[in-house]
Design a protein around this motif. Sequence first.
Motif, PDB file in Angstrom:
ATOM      1  N   LEU A  31     -11.869  -5.305   3.576  1.00  0.00           N
ATOM      2  CA  LEU A  31     -11.601  -4.252   4.671  1.00  0.00           C
ATOM      3  C   LEU A  31     -10.711  -4.668   5.556  1.00  0.00           C
ATOM      4  O   LEU A  31      -9.529  -4.197   5.917  1.00  0.00           O
ATOM      5  N   GLN A  33      -8.177  -7.074   4.926  1.00  0.00           N
ATOM      6  CA  GLN A  33      -6.951  -7.069   4.182  1.00  0.00           C
ATOM      7  C   GLN A  33      -6.548  -5.852   4.096  1.00  0.00           C
ATOM      8  O   GLN A  33      -5.183  -5.790   4.267  1.00  0.00           O
ATOM      9  N   LEU A  34      -7.204  -4.855   4.003  1.00  0.00           N
ATOM     10  CA  LEU A  34      -6.622  -3.537   3.703  1.00  0.00           C
ATOM     11  C   LEU A  34      -6.341  -2.639   5.099  1.00  0.00           C
ATOM     12  O   LEU A  34      -5.316  -2.014   5.097  1.00  0.00           O
ATOM     13  N   TYR A  35      -6.975  -2.969   6.082  1.00  0.00           N
ATOM     14  CA  TYR A  35      -6.844  -2.327   7.308  1.00  0.00           C
ATOM     15  C   TYR A  35      -6.656  -3.227   8.381  1.00  0.00           C
ATOM     16  O   TYR A  35      -7.101  -3.373   9.469  1.00  0.00           O
ATOM     17  N   SER A 109      -1.308   3.293  11.100  1.00  0.00           N
ATOM     18  CA  SER A 109      -0.607   3.924   9.926  1.00  0.00           C
ATOM     19  C   SER A 109      -1.328   4.923   9.380  1.00  0.00           C
ATOM     20  O   SER A 109      -0.843   5.709   8.350  1.00  0.00           O
ATOM     21  N   SER A 110      -2.573   4.659   9.186  1.00  0.00           N
ATOM     22  CA  SER A 110      -3.638   5.448   8.349  1.00  0.00           C
ATOM     23  C   SER A 110      -4.120   6.644   9.233  1.00  0.00           C
ATOM     24  O   SER A 110      -5.311   7.323   8.522  1.00  0.00           O
ATOM     25  N   CYS A 111      -3.719   6.836  10.576  1.00  0.00           N
ATOM     26  CA  CYS A 111      -4.359   8.239  11.063  1.00  0.00           C
ATOM     27  C   CYS A 111      -3.360   8.629  12.166  1.00  0.00           C
ATOM     28  O   CYS A 111      -2.593   7.962  12.632  1.00  0.00           O
ATOM     29  N   GLY A 112      -3.686   9.844  12.692  1.00  0.00           N
ATOM     30  CA  GLY A 112      -2.657   9.958  13.580  1.00  0.00           C
ATOM     31  C   GLY A 112      -3.648  11.231  14.697  1.00  0.00           C
ATOM     32  O   GLY A 112      -4.798  10.695  15.006  1.00  0.00           O
ATOM     33  N   ARG A 115      -7.344  16.125  14.081  1.00  0.00           N
ATOM     34  CA  ARG A 115      -7.251  17.345  13.273  1.00  0.00           C
ATOM     35  C   ARG A 115      -8.643  18.309  13.403  1.00  0.00           C
ATOM     36  O   ARG A 115      -8.745  19.321  12.438  1.00  0.00           O
ATOM     37  N   TYR A 137     -11.822  10.322  12.256  1.00  0.00           N
ATOM     38  CA  TYR A 137     -11.489   9.003  11.685  1.00  0.00           C
ATOM     39  C   TYR A 137     -12.132   8.000  12.034  1.00  0.00           C
ATOM     40  O   TYR A 137     -12.575   6.934  11.160  1.00  0.00           O
ATOM     41  N   ARG A 140     -15.450   7.856  10.504  1.00  0.00           N
ATOM     42  CA  ARG A 140     -15.430   7.318   9.417  1.00  0.00           C
ATOM     43  C   ARG A 140     -15.213   5.787   9.085  1.00  0.00           C
ATOM     44  O   ARG A 140     -15.689   5.176   8.188  1.00  0.00           O
ATOM     45  N   PHE A 141     -14.314   5.405   9.836  1.00  0.00           N
ATOM     46  CA  PHE A 141     -13.790   3.971   9.759  1.00  0.00           C
ATOM     47  C   PHE A 141     -14.898   3.109  10.013  1.00  0.00           C
ATOM     48  O   PHE A 141     -15.021   2.020   9.322  1.00  0.00           O
ATOM     49  N   GLU A 144     -17.408   2.758   7.322  1.00  0.00           N
ATOM     50  CA  GLU A 144     -17.048   1.830   6.484  1.00  0.00           C
ATOM     51  C   GLU A 144     -17.151   0.342   6.961  1.00  0.00           C
ATOM     52  O   GLU A 144     -17.840  -0.318   6.151  1.00  0.00           O
TER      53      GLU A 144
ATOM     54  N   ASN B  72     -15.665  -2.135  -1.816  1.00  0.00           N
ATOM     55  CA  ASN B  72     -15.446  -3.272  -0.839  1.00  0.00           C
ATOM     56  C   ASN B  72     -16.878  -3.902  -0.747  1.00  0.00           C
ATOM     57  O   ASN B  72     -17.429  -4.118   0.215  1.00  0.00           O
ATOM     58  N   THR B 101      -7.782   8.616   4.035  1.00  0.00           N
ATOM     59  CA  THR B 101      -7.226   7.268   4.263  1.00  0.00           C
ATOM     60  C   THR B 101      -8.341   6.461   4.047  1.00  0.00           C
ATOM     61  O   THR B 101      -8.135   4.852   3.647  1.00  0.00           O
ATOM     62  N   THR B 102      -9.517   6.540   4.604  1.00  0.00           N
ATOM     63  CA  THR B 102     -10.714   5.766   4.638  1.00  0.00           C
ATOM     64  C   THR B 102     -11.409   5.495   3.228  1.00  0.00           C
ATOM     65  O   THR B 102     -12.189   4.571   3.348  1.00  0.00           O
ATOM     66  N   THR B 104      -9.431   4.362   1.128  1.00  0.00           N
ATOM     67  CA  THR B 104      -8.672   3.151   0.771  1.00  0.00           C
ATOM     68  C   THR B 104      -9.712   1.694   0.372  1.00  0.00           C
ATOM     69  O   THR B 104     -10.487   1.714   1.273  1.00  0.00           O
ATOM     70  N   TYR B 106     -11.237  -1.761  -2.273  1.00  0.00           N
ATOM     71  CA  TYR B 106     -11.154  -2.463  -3.498  1.00  0.00           C
ATOM     72  C   TYR B 106     -12.291  -1.960  -4.243  1.00  0.00           C
ATOM     73  O   TYR B 106     -13.646  -2.060  -3.667  1.00  0.00           O
ATOM     74  N   PHE B 125      -5.298   3.181  -2.735  1.00  0.00           N
ATOM     75  CA  PHE B 125      -4.623   2.891  -1.329  1.00  0.00           C
ATOM     76  C   PHE B 125      -4.078   4.168  -1.294  1.00  0.00           C
ATOM     77  O   PHE B 125      -3.526   5.022  -1.844  1.00  0.00           O
ATOM     78  N   VAL B 126      -4.978   5.001  -0.218  1.00  0.00           N
ATOM     79  CA  VAL B 126      -4.351   6.222   0.248  1.00  0.00           C
ATOM     80  C   VAL B 126      -3.519   6.344   1.612  1.00  0.00           C
ATOM     81  O   VAL B 126      -3.872   5.533   2.422  1.00  0.00           O
ATOM     82  N   LYS B 127      -2.442   6.581   1.398  1.00  0.00           N
ATOM     83  CA  LYS B 127      -1.434   6.701   2.314  1.00  0.00           C
ATOM     84  C   LYS B 127      -1.528   7.957   3.180  1.00  0.00           C
ATOM     85  O   LYS B 127      -1.862   8.898   2.793  1.00  0.00           O
ATOM     86  N   PHE B 128      -1.108   7.532   4.639  1.00  0.00           N
ATOM     87  CA  PHE B 128      -1.368   8.588   5.536  1.00  0.00           C
ATOM     88  C   PHE B 128       0.009   9.513   5.614  1.00  0.00           C
ATOM     89  O   PHE B 128       0.888   8.861   5.495  1.00  0.00           O
TER      90      PHE B 128
END
Lengths: 329, 139
Positions: A31, A33-35, A109-112, A115, A137, A140-141, A144, B72, B101-102, B104, B106, B125-128
């Motif tokens: 995670l 690495q990805l985030y 970059s993965s959220c704003g 909503r 978000y 949820r993050f 994870e 993961n 996006t979450t 995303t 492995y 990989f889910v882009k925003f």
Amino acid sequence: MNPIQRPEMYIIGAQPVCSQLPGLSPGQRKLCQLYQEHMVFIGEGARSAIKECQYQFRQRRWNCSTVDNTSVFGRVMKIGSRETAFTYAVSAAGVVNAISRACREGELSSCGCSRTARPKDLPRDWLWGGCGDNVEYGYRFAKEFVDAKEREKNYVRGSEEQARMLMNLQNNEAGRRAVYKLADVACKCHGVSGSCSLKTCWLQLADFRKVGDLLKEKYDSAAAMRISRKGKLELVNNRFNMPTQEDLVYVDPSPDYCLRNETTGSLGTQGRLCNKTSEGMDGCELMCCGRGYDQFKSVQVERCHCKFHWCCYVKCKKCTEIVDQYVCK
Amino acid sequence: MKRMRGAAGANSSVVADFMPTSSWNISSELDKDYFLTLDEPMNNITTTLGQTAELHCKVSGNPPPTVRWLKNDAPVVQEPRRISFRATSYGSRLRIRNLDTTDTGYFQCVATNGRKTVSTTGVLFVKFGPPPTASPGSS
């Protein structure tokens, strides 16, 4: 130990390299690495969690002290106590808080902006659409990331390890939900010279102190649990209600926080300041566990007789005061 | 014996393909048909918010393997109408609808049929991005 309670993550600005961060589980390393850009905020969330924990417990025998660098709160976290429950919850809450805000501030970059749908009870002429804290978000993050460490383990059903895993997951969830629950609508007036004929509203995180207060209440009403043979947590005393997902749970009794104990990791209260006149937990009687206390005179320097000078500075004098302080034997 | 049936029904050709390359010295009758192979590494996906992604786990074996999905390193939790996985003729398929996006991560599938375990990992990989049905602001 809870990975987000690692001091190494507090390095702000420095982009931590995932493989160098100790204490991450294999899944969390992925995670990371990805985030990568999230890691700074996870560290920020953890720091505010520690600060809040220390505030909430400042007058208790266990005061949420951070001890060494292998795990921030030390070995006492190995015990599945009420106190451990609180640290997991507040840490998870800290992550939700920091990530939700980072989204709103455009740092990730993965959220704003949030909503969330317009609340039904919002007056019709008020606008819904300011950029809100993205609690969805953040929640949820954090689920994870924070839960990853528990969820990737595979314990024998009904074992003590499984009990502890379920306890951690439950308390993580309670922490996340506290942030979610306390996030509320905030509005701003517009219109001719602030006449407030127009209002724009958005979702806003509560002050983290409020989250700490709520979790402290949950700490006080935490439920004692044990593991069933089927591998579920059940109440030790089933006269009480089953805890909800917003409640804290624990599986072990608290260790004795009065005396220093290498085995449990308790630091003891020797050397702690206490309040001579208080009957509460911060009072010398309870804080020092009946061992008595020493009195010290300490010199306190304060700014006093401050005057405002045009323009613009404040000039103060220094006043010294001798105060009595009491320290546990 | 029913060992050649089930989810691996289409795999008899795979047996033929793979058996000659194997260097096992098979002694017992039971071991003769045993195999477990990863037929293809998992696909990687890069996509955007709200889309659907399908990850394929192409494995075959005798007896037919059971497949676990990990995200993961933690088990994938199915969500009604959004995240699901099921056995297919080629192994197993994981489908995630209405991507977030979450999501995303492995994704790893781990196939076991008793003696052996094979696994393969793909990255989702889910882009925003702006939601596909972005409405213009009221003017």
